[in-house]
Design an enzyme around this catalytic site. Sequence first.
Site, PDB file in Angstrom:
ATOM      1  N   HIS A 160       0.809  -1.217   0.000  1.00 31.20           N
ATOM      2  CA  HIS A 160       0.000   0.000   0.000  1.00 31.20           C
ATOM      3  C   HIS A 160       0.842   1.266   0.000  1.00 31.20           C
ATOM      4  O   HIS A 160       0.397   2.307  -0.490  1.00 31.20           O
ATOM      5  CB  HIS A 160      -0.942   0.013   1.214  1.00 31.20           C
ATOM      6  CG  HIS A 160      -2.141  -0.859   1.046  1.00 31.20           C
ATOM      7  ND1 HIS A 160      -2.107  -2.217   1.214  1.00 31.20           N
ATOM      8  CD2 HIS A 160      -3.423  -0.561   0.690  1.00 31.20           C
ATOM      9  CE1 HIS A 160      -3.298  -2.720   0.989  1.00 31.20           C
ATOM     10  NE2 HIS A 160      -4.131  -1.752   0.659  1.00 31.20           N
ATOM     11  N   GLY A 161       2.021   1.227   0.548  1.00 29.45           N
ATOM     12  CA  GLY A 161       2.813   2.447   0.573  1.00 29.45           C
ATOM     13  C   GLY A 161       4.202   2.203   1.110  1.00 29.45           C
ATOM     14  O   GLY A 161       4.424   1.289   1.918  1.00 29.45           O
TER      15      GLY A 161
END
Length: 472
Positions: free
Chosen positions: A326-327
């Site tokens: 996700h990041g």
Amino acid sequence: MVFNSLTFVVFFACVLVLHRLPLGWTTKKINLLIASYLFYAAWNPPFVVLLWVSTVVDWWAAKKLVNAQKPASRHAWMLLSVVVNLGMLGYFKYGGFLTANFAALLASLGVAWQPPKLDIVLPVGISFYTFATLSYTLDIYLRRAKPANNALDYALFVTFFPHLVAGPIMRPTELVPQFAQPRRASGEQLYFGLALMTLGLFQKVVLADGFLGPAAEDVYSPMAGAPGALDAWMGTLAFSGQIFCDFAGYSTTAIGAAMCLGFAMPDNFRFPYAAVGFSDFWRRWHITLSAWLRDYLYIPLGGNRHGAARTYFALLATMLLGGLWHGASWTFVVWGGLHGLYLAVERALRTRFAGYAPGPLAVFGLGLLTYALVNITWVFFRAEGFGQAWTVLRGMFGGNPGAAPILHTAQLTTVALIVTGIVIAHWLMRRRTLEAMLAQRHPVPLAACMGVMAFAVAATQGSGNAFIYFQF
């Protein structure tokens, strides 16, 4: 180009008209391919080259591994695909994160090293189309799927604009076969697709950006002071509603756009805030990512086939990597790790109390507990760093006495009403599907409802904020 922009409305109208003209099927597919490249190039034209690289490498790697006679050759072609795709993802998404952490590691050992300033721009949607293209070569390598019949169908699978930048994450077996025969939406499909697009844009523009986003931003702003319990909880609840309406809104709009063109895409959300337990939550939240992580990470890591310890390791490793997907930040890793921990604890409890069958009240209580614990994880997902995450968490549990109010009464009331409405709607719909519900409604009130939503979207307008998941 984002769905919630006038540019996209004009773009989609042109694509729809072209697709319904009496042209040959190959011509229509070429039109869709060109339109998809234009859709992607609207952000940053040079990044279309990355799409071409990924498309060409996986197309040839799949063809070569199918024709390879020796297992070592098949393995080599599969590895080429994995290395190229993950290499691009690693450089563009994690380059700065890795060098910064390497410099920190050296500093902890007393070695001073200043990493070069990379200034890497993250190509929008690279995490999504990397997973889609990887699944193509991996499925062929594992003999789960056959290669596409021609390069046009494969290129269109990779770039098909409804799913290109933020999913749902498509598998080749779901989309490539649909390109084999001419497809054109019936009147009913067109009506239903437009209804889904209206609903999705209403969720994004009106609920996420118009009402919930500002409250979450006020609480999580770096300029905000330490929140009290009420502000911390309401800001986090606002974000829980914002990210659902933002991401589910994108998926619903994408599914509706594909349906208007005559194509089917899988559900990506199934009323997740009515989940009872975390295995249930991940069967309802970002369903296509959950299935990807299960098939390409959890099961290859051992799944539940090699004893309890291996299962818990596979669960935690899968969710930690899912968080990192996700990041490029340790806060996302913690977010994934918390979900892995929740899943492991739930699995242990289900084993310990195998014969327990909760009644309706207990099911509702467990559902509320699940929702509360999911909100704890959203703190790490939303916070700019661990310092802010701890500050908000401390506030949620009464650790910031005397904090100045951040949200005013109108914001608190709005967040409370909308989030409560979302949770109630999820519970009412938890055993149903959106499609079945819409199909059972009379067309007249349904059209009136969609008209009100469309009016609200036009009236709210907003600033054309990008969808949150574009950054992933």
